[in-house]
Scaffold this motif. Structure first.
Motif, PDB file in Angstrom:
ATOM      1  N   GLY A 135       6.262   8.388 -17.989  1.00 17.98           N
ATOM      2  CA  GLY A 135       7.078   7.641 -17.038  1.00 17.98           C
ATOM      3  C   GLY A 135       6.894   8.101 -15.607  1.00 17.98           C
ATOM      4  N   GLN A 136       6.504   9.366 -15.410  1.00 17.67           N
ATOM      5  CA  GLN A 136       6.256   9.857 -14.053  1.00 17.67           C
ATOM      6  C   GLN A 136       4.907   9.388 -13.518  1.00 17.67           C
ATOM      7  N   ILE A 137       3.922   9.222 -14.394  1.00 21.56           N
ATOM      8  CA  ILE A 137       2.573   8.841 -13.969  1.00 21.56           C
ATOM      9  C   ILE A 137       2.459   7.346 -13.717  1.00 21.56           C
ATOM     10  N   GLU A 138       3.089   6.541 -14.556  1.00 20.71           N
ATOM     11  CA  GLU A 138       2.890   5.087 -14.519  1.00 20.71           C
ATOM     12  C   GLU A 138       3.121   4.445 -13.150  1.00 20.71           C
ATOM     13  N   PRO A 139       4.143   4.850 -12.372  1.00 23.01           N
ATOM     14  CA  PRO A 139       4.361   4.178 -11.083  1.00 23.01           C
ATOM     15  C   PRO A 139       3.224   4.333 -10.077  1.00 23.01           C
ATOM     16  N   PHE A 140       2.344   5.299 -10.287  1.00 26.34           N
ATOM     17  CA  PHE A 140       1.252   5.527  -9.353  1.00 26.34           C
ATOM     18  C   PHE A 140       0.047   4.616  -9.611  1.00 26.34           C
TER      19      PHE A 140
END
Length: 421
Positions: free
Chosen positions: A103-108
């Motif tokens: 979930g932390q990686i996906e927005p990038f």
């Protein structure tokens, strides 16, 4: 866009790579499918992880296809640490961390279009693999003499702790990841930190042996600070991407407090500003370092990337308000609490005279010094100048019913929290 290899090199993002000419040709002939891996060894990634996240984002923006791997399998093992054996975490804990980090990686990344990103988990191709299959189909391609020469392994072998077969096998698992992603997605490139170079080349060698194919690797440098302290650490500990572990305010302050000697390097590595914009900020830092224009630009961009525009606006407002450039009463409770947690702090059960508060928080050394500060016009309570040496705050002065902000002069701040006993 300029050649992506030139762009990465200008930004200081290439420590070592496989054949650079072949790499340039692969990018030119692209798109290239490239992967980067993250192991869930904690509940959150930290600012050091941004080097890889933002590098793969740059590659996607240049037209290439990213695979972001969160290692549900390798996270159960752990990459060998230089000093001692890792603690093995329970499978359920690791599975939870996988979802949090994903979930932390996906927005990038963008998951739409012809070069849409894909999230992958190496537990998908290892969970059903038997030990015999692993040893026969993968292990036979690895040579122990080469494995023990890897820096992390060699260091542990020569230490008093030694290394377990579990951690020794990590490079085989990572090499197998590259092979699986090559087979499943046509992945021909892996990125990682330079400390991972041995693991990166293990995958290259495996694919060459099994598939007789040429693939590539690119390693970014380890980030160092000019003052010799470790990047990504503060007095409060690790700077995490999770706002529950490191507040957006503390995250913003981390970048705002970057040393002038480091800010140019960090702008190139972490920012998406153009060369012209970065060179202008470098010029401003050289001419007017006290304005901290480069640090402010870096802090705003990174906080916006990680925590979003609303949180960025809130922490900038808080930062200004603490120094009298905005209304403290306009700040929401959580942002104010996060900002004040970074200051010298005292907790009281009842309100006390300002003289006592200044002394209690350490803003002055004694009550006589506190009275002198007030008399000279240098004491502020919630940004209002204190004019009487006998001043005592009232309940109406409490911000969100609990906080007082004290200031001595322009820059010396402290906080009081009133918690009735």
């Amino acid at each position: 866009m300029t050649d992506i290899v030139d762009e990465l090199r200008w930004r200081g993002l290439i420590a070592v790579s496989t054949d650079e000419d072949a790499l340039r040709k692969a990018f030119a002939d692209g798109p290239v499918t490239v992967y980067v891996g993250f192991d869930p060894t904690a509940a959150s990634l930290h600012v050091g992880s941004l080097v890889q996240i933002l590098t793969i984002r740059r590659l996607q923006q240049a037209g290439h296809r990213p695979l972001a791997l969160v290692g549900g399998a390798t996270g159960l093992i752990g990459d060998p640490k230089p000093t001692a054996e890792r603690t093995l975490n329970a499978p359920g804990v690791v599975a939870g961390w996988v979802e949090q980090i994903r979930g932390q990686i996906e927005p990038f990344l963008s998951f739409e279009g012809p070069n849409a990103a894909t999230m992958v988990n190496n537990l998908d191709w290892t969970s059903g693999l038997s030990a015999i299959e692993f040893l026969r189909d993968i292990g036979k391609y690895f040579r122990v003499n080469k494995m023990v020469s890897k820096e992390a392994v060699a260091r542990r072998l020569n230490s008093e702790h030694g290394i377990s077969y579990t951690e020794f096998s990590y490079q085989i698992l990572q090499g197998m990841d590259f092979l699986e992603l090559y087979r499943r997605y046509g992945c021909t490139m892996q990125t990682g930190g330079s400390d991972q170079w041995g693991n990166l080349t293990a995958g290259i060698d495996l694919i060459h042996r099994v598939e007789a194919a040429q693939v590539h690797a690119l390693a970014t440098p380890l980030i160092t600070k000019a003052d010799g302290t470790k990047f990504g650490k503060t007095e409060g500990g690790t700077v995490w991407l999770d706002p529950e572990l490191t507040t957006p305010y503390a995250f913003y302050q981390f970048w705002l407090n970057v040393d002038d000697r480091d800010v140019s390097k960090f702008l190139r590595i972490f920012s998406f500003k153009t060369r012209e914009e970065i060179e202008e900020l470098e010029r401003l830092t050289e001419e007017r370092p006290q304005a901290r224009a480069a640090q402010r630009a870096l802090a705003e961009e990174l906080t916006n990337l990680v925590h979003g525009a609303d949180q960025t606006a809130a922490v900038i407002a808080a930062s200004k308000a603490l120094f009298g450039q905005g209304e403290l009463t306009d700040l929401d409770g959580s942002t104010l609490a996060a900002a004040l947690s970074e200051l010298p702090y005292a907790q009281l059960s009842t309100l006390a005279p300002v003289v006592d508060l200044l002394t209690e928080t350490g803003l002055v050394a004694s009550k006589s010094a506190a009275r002198r500060t007030i008399k000279e016009g240098g004491a502020y309570l919630n940004n209002a100048k204190v004019t009487s040496e006998d001043a005592v705050p009232t309940d109406s002065d409490l911000l969100h019913g609990r906080w007082l902000v004290l200031r001595r002069g322009k820059k010396n701040l402290a906080a009081i929290e009133v918690v009735p006993g």
